[in-house]
Design an enzyme around this catalytic site. Sequence first.
Site, PDB file in Angstrom:
ATOM      1  N   ASP A  59      35.670  45.738  17.410  1.00  0.00           N
ATOM      2  CA  ASP A  59      34.343  45.392  17.712  1.00  0.00           C
ATOM      3  C   ASP A  59      33.627  46.714  17.874  1.00  0.00           C
ATOM      4  O   ASP A  59      33.613  47.387  18.786  1.00  0.00           O
ATOM      5  CB  ASP A  59      34.005  44.800  19.065  1.00  0.00           C
ATOM      6  CG  ASP A  59      34.130  43.261  18.904  1.00  0.00           C
ATOM      7  OD1 ASP A  59      34.387  42.758  17.854  1.00  0.00           O
ATOM      8  OD2 ASP A  59      34.378  42.630  20.239  1.00  0.00           O
ATOM      9  N   TYR A 119      38.563  41.554   6.630  1.00  0.00           N
ATOM     10  CA  TYR A 119      37.408  40.772   6.011  1.00  0.00           C
ATOM     11  C   TYR A 119      36.328  41.475   5.460  1.00  0.00           C
ATOM     12  O   TYR A 119      35.803  41.441   4.521  1.00  0.00           O
ATOM     13  CB  TYR A 119      36.758  39.766   7.369  1.00  0.00           C
ATOM     14  CG  TYR A 119      35.600  39.249   6.881  1.00  0.00           C
ATOM     15  CD1 TYR A 119      35.383  38.226   5.964  1.00  0.00           C
ATOM     16  CD2 TYR A 119      34.244  39.525   7.729  1.00  0.00           C
ATOM     17  CE1 TYR A 119      34.230  37.846   5.623  1.00  0.00           C
ATOM     18  CE2 TYR A 119      33.109  38.928   7.280  1.00  0.00           C
ATOM     19  CZ  TYR A 119      32.934  37.837   6.405  1.00  0.00           C
ATOM     20  OH  TYR A 119      32.003  37.358   5.986  1.00  0.00           O
ATOM     21  N   SER A 146      36.029  33.911   7.000  1.00  0.00           N
ATOM     22  CA  SER A 146      34.927  34.891   7.374  1.00  0.00           C
ATOM     23  C   SER A 146      35.403  35.444   9.173  1.00  0.00           C
ATOM     24  O   SER A 146      34.516  35.623   9.531  1.00  0.00           O
ATOM     25  CB  SER A 146      33.444  34.304   7.227  1.00  0.00           C
ATOM     26  OG  SER A 146      33.523  33.313   8.136  1.00  0.00           O
ATOM     27  N   LEU A 168      29.703  34.177  19.615  1.00  0.00           N
ATOM     28  CA  LEU A 168      29.475  34.268  20.759  1.00  0.00           C
ATOM     29  C   LEU A 168      28.350  33.084  21.077  1.00  0.00           C
ATOM     30  O   LEU A 168      28.561  32.392  22.110  1.00  0.00           O
ATOM     31  CB  LEU A 168      28.558  35.582  20.989  1.00  0.00           C
ATOM     32  CG  LEU A 168      28.062  35.633  22.588  1.00  0.00           C
ATOM     33  CD1 LEU A 168      29.150  35.718  23.591  1.00  0.00           C
ATOM     34  CD2 LEU A 168      27.203  37.038  22.353  1.00  0.00           C
ATOM     35  N   ARG A 210      37.688  43.454  22.426  1.00  0.00           N
ATOM     36  CA  ARG A 210      38.291  42.740  21.641  1.00  0.00           C
ATOM     37  C   ARG A 210      38.629  43.893  20.331  1.00  0.00           C
ATOM     38  O   ARG A 210      37.437  44.640  19.984  1.00  0.00           O
ATOM     39  CB  ARG A 210      37.378  41.686  21.073  1.00  0.00           C
ATOM     40  CG  ARG A 210      38.157  40.694  19.956  1.00  0.00           C
ATOM     41  CD  ARG A 210      36.875  39.603  19.572  1.00  0.00           C
ATOM     42  NE  ARG A 210      35.675  39.904  18.989  1.00  0.00           N
ATOM     43  CZ  ARG A 210      34.941  39.264  18.254  1.00  0.00           C
ATOM     44  NH1 ARG A 210      35.072  37.879  18.525  1.00  0.00           N
ATOM     45  NH2 ARG A 210      33.766  39.499  18.092  1.00  0.00           N
ATOM     46  N   THR A 269      28.549  41.205   4.043  1.00  0.00           N
ATOM     47  CA  THR A 269      28.394  41.438   5.759  1.00  0.00           C
ATOM     48  C   THR A 269      28.188  42.534   6.337  1.00  0.00           C
ATOM     49  O   THR A 269      28.628  43.887   5.493  1.00  0.00           O
ATOM     50  CB  THR A 269      29.865  40.744   6.059  1.00  0.00           C
ATOM     51  OG1 THR A 269      29.986  40.973   7.550  1.00  0.00           O
ATOM     52  CG2 THR A 269      30.820  41.537   5.529  1.00  0.00           C
TER      53      THR A 269
HETATM   54  N1  UFG Z   1      31.891  38.074  21.994  1.00  0.00           N
HETATM   55  C1  UFG Z   1      32.229  38.055  23.525  1.00  0.00           C
HETATM   56  N2  UFG Z   1      32.979  36.805  23.968  1.00  0.00           N
HETATM   57  C2  UFG Z   1      32.928  35.930  23.281  1.00  0.00           C
HETATM   58  C3  UFG Z   1      32.900  35.928  21.720  1.00  0.00           C
HETATM   59  C4  UFG Z   1      32.110  37.108  21.273  1.00  0.00           C
HETATM   60  O1  UFG Z   1      31.983  38.750  24.407  1.00  0.00           O
HETATM   61  O2  UFG Z   1      33.887  35.063  23.529  1.00  0.00           O
HETATM   62  C5  UFG Z   1      31.024  39.231  21.673  1.00  0.00           C
HETATM   63  C6  UFG Z   1      31.863  40.261  20.776  1.00  0.00           C
HETATM   64  O3  UFG Z   1      32.830  41.008  21.408  1.00  0.00           O
HETATM   65  C7  UFG Z   1      30.814  40.832  20.040  1.00  0.00           C
HETATM   66  C8  UFG Z   1      29.656  39.827  20.044  1.00  0.00           C
HETATM   67  O4  UFG Z   1      29.838  38.786  21.101  1.00  0.00           O
HETATM   68  O5  UFG Z   1      30.493  41.773  20.656  1.00  0.00           O
HETATM   69  C9  UFG Z   1      29.476  38.897  18.741  1.00  0.00           C
HETATM   70  O6  UFG Z   1      30.599  38.448  18.574  1.00  0.00           O
HETATM   71  P1  UFG Z   1      30.696  37.348  17.322  1.00  0.00           P
HETATM   72  O7  UFG Z   1      32.074  36.959  17.406  1.00  0.00           O
HETATM   73  O8  UFG Z   1      29.960  36.190  17.693  1.00  0.00           O
HETATM   74  O9  UFG Z   1      30.199  38.238  16.030  1.00  0.00           O
HETATM   75  P2  UFG Z   1      30.668  39.544  15.302  1.00  0.00           P
HETATM   76  O10 UFG Z   1      29.605  40.294  15.852  1.00  0.00           O
HETATM   77  O11 UFG Z   1      32.018  40.064  15.871  1.00  0.00           O
HETATM   78  O12 UFG Z   1      30.917  39.325  13.848  1.00  0.00           O
HETATM   79  C10 UFG Z   1      29.931  38.533  13.128  1.00  0.00           C
HETATM   80  C11 UFG Z   1      30.338  37.549  12.000  1.00  0.00           C
HETATM   81  C12 UFG Z   1      31.274  38.334  11.015  1.00  0.00           C
HETATM   82  C13 UFG Z   1      30.505  39.473  10.489  1.00  0.00           C
HETATM   83  C14 UFG Z   1      30.040  40.367  11.786  1.00  0.00           C
HETATM   84  C15 UFG Z   1      29.080  41.359  10.994  1.00  0.00           C
HETATM   85  O13 UFG Z   1      31.082  36.858  12.793  1.00  0.00           O
HETATM   86  O14 UFG Z   1      31.933  37.417  10.083  1.00  0.00           O
HETATM   87  O15 UFG Z   1      29.017  39.545  12.453  1.00  0.00           O
HETATM   88  O16 UFG Z   1      28.345  41.995  11.919  1.00  0.00           O
HETATM   89  F1  UFG Z   1      31.491  40.177   9.849  1.00  0.00           F
END
Ligand code: UFG
Length: 329
Positions: A284, A140, A76, A189, A281, A116
């Site tokens: 996003d 994914y 995931s 995050l 990243r 998701t």
């Molecule tokens: N972020 C940061 N710094 C970090 C980690 C994340 O700024 O060190 C930001 C990311 O850019 C994003 C937000 O925080 O904007 C949330 O990031 P996450 O990695 O926590 O989660 P995502 O939104 O990328 O992804 C999550 C799940 C996925 C799913 C997605 C669906 O991890 O499996 O939500 O929206 F597909």
Amino acid sequence: MNILVTGGAGYIGSHTVKMLNKMGKNVVAYDNLVKGHKDAVKCDVFVKGDIFDSELLEDTIKKYNIDSVIHFAAYSLVGESMEKPMMYYKNNVEGTLNLLEVMLKNGVKNLVFSSTAAVYGEPERVPITEDLPKNPTNVYGRTKLIMEGAMEDYSRSYGLNYIALRYFNACGADEEGDIGEDHNPESHLIPLVLQAALGKRDSIKIFGDDYPTNDGTCIRDYIHVNDLAMAHYLALEALINGHKSDVYNLGNGVGFSVKEIIDAAEEVVGHPIKREIVSRRPGDPAILIASSEKIKNDLGWKTKYTDIKEIIRTAYIWHKNNPNGYDDK
Ligand code: UFG
């Protein structure tokens, strides 16, 4: 209800297993422990196994008289899926097709499937309703969308009854403190922010502050893992009571920016958390916020955790007591 939970030792799987077990359901957790943790399994029956192992799956279904499956077992991580697509197609698509084949061969037709928000890609509007176009921007999300299509076809041809749940940003931990989020490597995050707060890392890196949002950082819809767990139970009950195959979003319907999450975490932990802005990243989307009206109306789902600080607090308790995750157990 005799329920097989694949991926029952993973983050969302283990919270669902614990909740179902508490409700007195017969639960068999099934996990190959590649990503999952044995100590996260809070039910009586655990089978260490892989979704590719048809024989073991079939034996387990027969031995425990399984009538329903909740299928979490999948890879995931968005970033990893872009680097290693083969691994994602193999596990998430081929593995799930194998599970479906064994289920149907053994007369098991009820399935709740982990999908998701990544199936939507960059949405044309928020809040996102289930009918919006599905244009995943990463592998994914595409693997999950492919499986949603396969389940639709299997439902028509083989009588599979499924509900696909499209999670937004799962977070938090069970309040009893015995299970929580432990990914290796961690990329989400809230756990990263809390690790920075606890001195496990120098700072939290903010991936871009030039998005078209109020403060320039990405906005997400954070939903507590136990609210997700409850949705699986309601979905399964609905299927057993004759609800037709369906798809639902699961989110809080409220968006928080990355900066707002760090600010809220600072209030929870009671001290500043060092942050630095780095570049975006790839992949996003700027804003993802769910409309979960459909599941609320159809299945009576309600969120218990609506206050972001309360959600972060449940995660903080887990991380404070288990700085090395399940390795501390
Ligand atoms: N972020 C940061 N710094 C970090 C980690 C994340 O700024 O060190 C930001 C990311 O850019 C994003 C937000 O925080 O904007 C949330 O990031 P996450 O990695 O926590 O989660 P995502 O939104 O990328 O992804 C999550 C799940 C996925 C799913 C997605 C669906 O991890 O499996 O939500 O929206 F597909």
